[in-house]
Design an enzyme around this catalytic site. Structure first.
Site, PDB file in Angstrom:
ATOM      1  N   CYS A  52      14.685  -8.481  -8.078  1.00  0.00           N
ATOM      2  CA  CYS A  52      13.382  -9.099  -8.357  1.00  0.00           C
ATOM      3  C   CYS A  52      13.215  -9.370  -9.860  1.00  0.00           C
ATOM      4  O   CYS A  52      13.526  -8.517 -10.683  1.00  0.00           O
ATOM      5  CB  CYS A  52      12.268  -8.168  -7.871  1.00  0.00           C
ATOM      6  SG  CYS A  52      10.632  -8.877  -8.082  1.00  0.00           S
ATOM      7  N   CYS A  56       8.235  -4.347 -12.851  1.00  0.00           N
ATOM      8  CA  CYS A  56       7.366  -3.219 -12.458  1.00  0.00           C
ATOM      9  C   CYS A  56       8.127  -1.899 -12.688  1.00  0.00           C
ATOM     10  O   CYS A  56       9.209  -1.708 -12.122  1.00  0.00           O
ATOM     11  CB  CYS A  56       6.946  -3.359 -11.003  1.00  0.00           C
ATOM     12  SG  CYS A  56       6.298  -5.002 -10.658  1.00  0.00           S
ATOM     13  N   CYS A  59       9.570   0.383  -9.771  1.00  0.00           N
ATOM     14  CA  CYS A  59      10.173  -0.220  -8.570  1.00  0.00           C
ATOM     15  C   CYS A  59      11.698  -0.230  -8.595  1.00  0.00           C
ATOM     16  O   CYS A  59      12.320  -0.673  -9.567  1.00  0.00           O
ATOM     17  CB  CYS A  59       9.635  -1.636  -8.393  1.00  0.00           C
ATOM     18  SG  CYS A  59      10.180  -2.372  -6.827  1.00  0.00           S
ATOM     19  N   CYS A  96       4.930  -5.042   8.902  1.00  0.00           N
ATOM     20  CA  CYS A  96       4.728  -5.525   7.535  1.00  0.00           C
ATOM     21  C   CYS A  96       6.076  -5.896   6.914  1.00  0.00           C
ATOM     22  O   CYS A  96       6.980  -5.064   6.848  1.00  0.00           O
ATOM     23  CB  CYS A  96       4.037  -4.437   6.726  1.00  0.00           C
ATOM     24  SG  CYS A  96       3.765  -4.920   5.015  1.00  0.00           S
ATOM     25  N   CYS A 127       1.832  -8.588   8.877  1.00  0.00           N
ATOM     26  CA  CYS A 127       1.476  -8.415   7.469  1.00  0.00           C
ATOM     27  C   CYS A 127       2.682  -8.840   6.648  1.00  0.00           C
ATOM     28  O   CYS A 127       3.826  -8.623   7.067  1.00  0.00           O
ATOM     29  CB  CYS A 127       1.140  -6.950   7.195  1.00  0.00           C
ATOM     30  SG  CYS A 127       0.799  -6.612   5.448  1.00  0.00           S
ATOM     31  N   CYS A 187      -4.885  -6.450   2.049  1.00  0.00           N
ATOM     32  CA  CYS A 187      -4.454  -5.057   1.946  1.00  0.00           C
ATOM     33  C   CYS A 187      -4.119  -4.844   0.475  1.00  0.00           C
ATOM     34  O   CYS A 187      -3.188  -5.471  -0.040  1.00  0.00           O
ATOM     35  CB  CYS A 187      -3.228  -4.856   2.835  1.00  0.00           C
ATOM     36  SG  CYS A 187      -2.437  -3.256   2.611  1.00  0.00           S
ATOM     37  N   ARG A 260      -4.947   3.754   3.923  1.00  0.00           N
ATOM     38  CA  ARG A 260      -3.606   4.110   4.432  1.00  0.00           C
ATOM     39  C   ARG A 260      -2.911   5.104   3.517  1.00  0.00           C
ATOM     40  O   ARG A 260      -2.731   4.842   2.332  1.00  0.00           O
ATOM     41  CB  ARG A 260      -2.730   2.868   4.603  1.00  0.00           C
ATOM     42  CG  ARG A 260      -1.351   3.231   5.182  1.00  0.00           C
ATOM     43  CD  ARG A 260      -0.483   2.027   5.527  1.00  0.00           C
ATOM     44  NE  ARG A 260      -1.254   1.025   6.228  1.00  0.00           N
ATOM     45  CZ  ARG A 260      -1.643  -0.110   5.675  1.00  0.00           C
ATOM     46  NH1 ARG A 260      -1.305  -0.415   4.452  1.00  0.00           N
ATOM     47  NH2 ARG A 260      -2.356  -0.960   6.366  1.00  0.00           N
TER      48      ARG A 260
HETATM   49  N1  SAM Z   1       7.130  -7.927  -4.519  1.00  0.00           N
HETATM   50  C1  SAM Z   1       5.921  -7.766  -3.831  1.00  0.00           C
HETATM   51  C2  SAM Z   1       4.823  -7.185  -4.702  1.00  0.00           C
HETATM   52  O1  SAM Z   1       5.099  -6.630  -5.747  1.00  0.00           O
HETATM   53  O2  SAM Z   1       3.676  -7.333  -4.319  1.00  0.00           O
HETATM   54  C3  SAM Z   1       6.034  -6.926  -2.592  1.00  0.00           C
HETATM   55  C4  SAM Z   1       6.876  -5.679  -2.569  1.00  0.00           C
HETATM   56  S1  SAM Z   1       6.356  -4.329  -3.620  1.00  0.00           S
HETATM   57  C5  SAM Z   1       7.727  -3.239  -3.500  1.00  0.00           C
HETATM   58  C6  SAM Z   1       5.023  -3.570  -2.700  1.00  0.00           C
HETATM   59  C7  SAM Z   1       4.379  -2.341  -3.261  1.00  0.00           C
HETATM   60  O3  SAM Z   1       5.208  -1.200  -3.072  1.00  0.00           O
HETATM   61  C8  SAM Z   1       4.067  -2.275  -4.746  1.00  0.00           C
HETATM   62  O4  SAM Z   1       2.931  -2.990  -5.090  1.00  0.00           O
HETATM   63  C9  SAM Z   1       3.859  -0.790  -4.952  1.00  0.00           C
HETATM   64  O5  SAM Z   1       2.516  -0.448  -4.761  1.00  0.00           O
HETATM   65  C10 SAM Z   1       4.715  -0.156  -3.870  1.00  0.00           C
HETATM   66  N2  SAM Z   1       5.828   0.593  -4.458  1.00  0.00           N
HETATM   67  C11 SAM Z   1       6.949   0.080  -4.994  1.00  0.00           C
HETATM   68  N3  SAM Z   1       7.757   1.049  -5.458  1.00  0.00           N
HETATM   69  C12 SAM Z   1       7.119   2.219  -5.225  1.00  0.00           C
HETATM   70  C13 SAM Z   1       7.440   3.584  -5.472  1.00  0.00           C
HETATM   71  N4  SAM Z   1       8.564   3.924  -6.092  1.00  0.00           N
HETATM   72  N5  SAM Z   1       6.564   4.525  -5.082  1.00  0.00           N
HETATM   73  C14 SAM Z   1       5.417   4.176  -4.466  1.00  0.00           C
HETATM   74  N6  SAM Z   1       5.060   2.905  -4.202  1.00  0.00           N
HETATM   75  C15 SAM Z   1       5.892   1.932  -4.574  1.00  0.00           C
HETATM   76  C1  DTB Z   2       2.230  -0.273   0.057  1.00  0.00           C
HETATM   77  O1  DTB Z   2       1.167  -0.060  -0.542  1.00  0.00           O
HETATM   78  N1  DTB Z   2       3.197   0.607   0.188  1.00  0.00           N
HETATM   79  C2  DTB Z   2       4.320   0.024   0.877  1.00  0.00           C
HETATM   80  C3  DTB Z   2       3.785  -1.371   1.290  1.00  0.00           C
HETATM   81  N2  DTB Z   2       2.526  -1.410   0.649  1.00  0.00           N
HETATM   82  C4  DTB Z   2       4.589  -2.564   1.032  1.00  0.00           C
HETATM   83  C5  DTB Z   2       5.561   0.023   0.082  1.00  0.00           C
HETATM   84  C6  DTB Z   2       5.940   1.423  -0.378  1.00  0.00           C
HETATM   85  C7  DTB Z   2       7.244   1.303  -1.067  1.00  0.00           C
HETATM   86  C8  DTB Z   2       7.796   2.630  -1.488  1.00  0.00           C
HETATM   87  C9  DTB Z   2       9.031   2.499  -2.277  1.00  0.00           C
HETATM   88  C10 DTB Z   2      10.198   1.908  -1.537  1.00  0.00           C
HETATM   89  O2  DTB Z   2      10.416   2.219  -0.354  1.00  0.00           O
HETATM   90  O3  DTB Z   2      10.945   1.165  -2.185  1.00  0.00           O
HETATM   91 FE1  SF4 Z   3       9.377  -7.005  -7.604  1.00  0.00          FE
HETATM   92 FE2  SF4 Z   3       9.151  -4.425  -7.070  1.00  0.00          FE
HETATM   93 FE3  SF4 Z   3       7.449  -5.567  -8.740  1.00  0.00          FE
HETATM   94 FE4  SF4 Z   3       7.331  -6.164  -6.098  1.00  0.00          FE
HETATM   95  S1  SF4 Z   3       6.902  -4.184  -7.052  1.00  0.00           S
HETATM   96  S2  SF4 Z   3       7.229  -7.581  -7.823  1.00  0.00           S
HETATM   97  S3  SF4 Z   3       9.519  -6.041  -5.604  1.00  0.00           S
HETATM   98  S4  SF4 Z   3       9.665  -5.346  -9.069  1.00  0.00           S
END
Ligand code: SAM
Ligand code: DTB
Ligand code: SF4
Length: 324
Positions: A52, A56, A59, A96, A127, A187, A260
């Site tokens: 990506c 973030c 992530c 989702c 979703c 959401c 949630r």
């Molecule tokens: N790229 C899209 C976005 O950023 O909206 C969708 C996927 S992103 C991985 C969805 C959500 O996963 C993020 O907004 C964050 O709240 C959650 N998330 C990602 N990494 C995480 C982590 N290590 N622990 C908890 N939540 C996480």
């Molecule tokens: C949300 O708030 N939590 C979910 C969903 N929306 C997309 C994602 C959690 C991701 C946790 C880290 C991972 O599995 O990479």
């Molecule tokens: Fe990309 Fe992860 Fe950020 Fe979503 S949360 S925009 S997947 S870097």
């Protein structure tokens, strides 16, 4: 009363209530708006993992961090539908689909719309979480039958710049607004445990609770440890009572929204999860996998819900807005 004019001072005062008073207030509102023994279930699938362009700091999927997550292409529709069938068979009500994108490319829209139609035809709620959307993309997903769009603001407006630099809180809120205006349910929630202060957690909820209308569902994620991301260095374990206070505050500020309990349940005891349900959480992700990290096994969740006398059912807010 559903209010969208909450102040930080009001939210701080509720958050600071003695624990029993806070839980009582949250549980009373929960009962006024929902069946307190019903829990909603959603299953996640990463339809496009890693690589990506966003940075973030929490992530595993950002190309800016070396986390060992392998980048994949967008899955084919058949593969997604096969996963949706399995999710339905294991008790999920909503499916989702998440993609590691800043925003979808227009050339991907046909396939994304096929996925939405296909999952809907299986009798699952749909979703997606695909990053930022243009109004045209919102309209296409809506026409395909998309029920919910997940787009988290993740933390407070004040702390946001410490977490991501390739996008701003305003960008996030713009997409949330486009989605709402386009008639797709929103959401939107955040993550606890990224080194933010208590004030940031409260401000995250006040930001959501003062949107033109409350998100239909509010995911509360605990930061899931990821080796190799910047947040790892400043993350702190979230005290269970701090988590409960935030769940209760979410329930009180946004009484008709589904809250949630999202990432982080693998590290929670059954007792803590039960207290979160008492505090107003009424939805969970089910299935062994979130996007790139784990989630409790299905049998464990079934056992927990059975021990609590809870049942899986859509968490529909009661039509009447009852007084506390
Ligand atoms: N790229 C899209 C976005 O950023 O909206 C969708 C996927 S992103 C991985 C969805 C959500 O996963 C993020 O907004 C964050 O709240 C959650 N998330 C990602 N990494 C995480 C982590 N290590 N622990 C908890 N939540 C996480
Ligand atoms: C949300 O708030 N939590 C979910 C969903 N929306 C997309 C994602 C959690 C991701 C946790 C880290 C991972 O599995 O990479
Ligand atoms: Fe990309 Fe992860 Fe950020 Fe979503 S949360 S925009 S997947 S870097």
């Amino acid at each position: 009363m559903i209010r969208t004019d909450w102040t930080m001072a009001e939210a701080r005062a509720i958050h600071a209530l003695p624990f029993a008073d806070l839980m009582h207030r949250a549980q009373s509102l929960h009962r006024a708006h929902f069946d307190p023994n019903a829990i909603e279930t959603a299953s996640l699938l990463s339809i496009k993992t890693g690589g990506c362009p966003e940075d973030c700091g929490y992530c595993s999927q950002s190309a800016h961090h070396d986390t060992g997550v392998k980048a994949t292409k967008l899955m084919g529709t058949d593969e997604v539908l096969a996963a949706a069938r399995r999710a339905k068979a294991s008790g999920a009500q909503r499916f989702c689909m998440g993609a590691a994108w800043r925003s979808p490319k227009d050339r991907d829209m046909d396939r994304l719309c096929d996925m939405v139609r296909g999952v809907s035809e299986l009798g699952l709620e749909t979703c997606m979480t695909l990053g930022m959307l243009s109004p045209e993309q919102v309209a296409r997903l809506k026409a395909a039958g998309l029920d919910f769009y997940n787009h988290n603001i993740d933390t407070s407006p004040e702390y946001y710049a410490q977490i991501a630099s390739t996008r701003t809180m305003e960008d996030r809120l713009d997409t949330v607004e486009q989605v709402r205006k386009g008639g797709i349910k929103v959401c939107c929630g955040g993550i606890l445990g990224m080194g933010e202060a208590e004030e940031d957690r409260i401000a995250l909820l006040v930001t959501l609770a003062t949107l033109p209308s409350h998100p239909d569902s509010v995911p509360v994620n605990l930061w899931n440890e990821i080796e190799g991301v910047p947040v790892q260095a400043r993350a702190q374990a979230v005290d269970p009572f701090a988590l409960l206070r935030i769940v209760a505050l979410a329930r009180i500020l946004m009484p008709a929204s589904v809250v949630r309990l999202s990432a982080g349940r693998t590290g929670m005891s059954d007792e803590l999860q039960a207290l979160c349900f008492l505090a107003g959480a009424n939805s969970i992700f089910v299935g062994d996998q979130l996007l790139t990290t784990g989630n409790p096994a299905a049998w464990k969740d079934q056992e927990l819900l059975a021990r609590l006398g809870m049942h899986i059912a859509p968490a529909r807010a009661r039509p009447r807005v009852a007084a506390e």
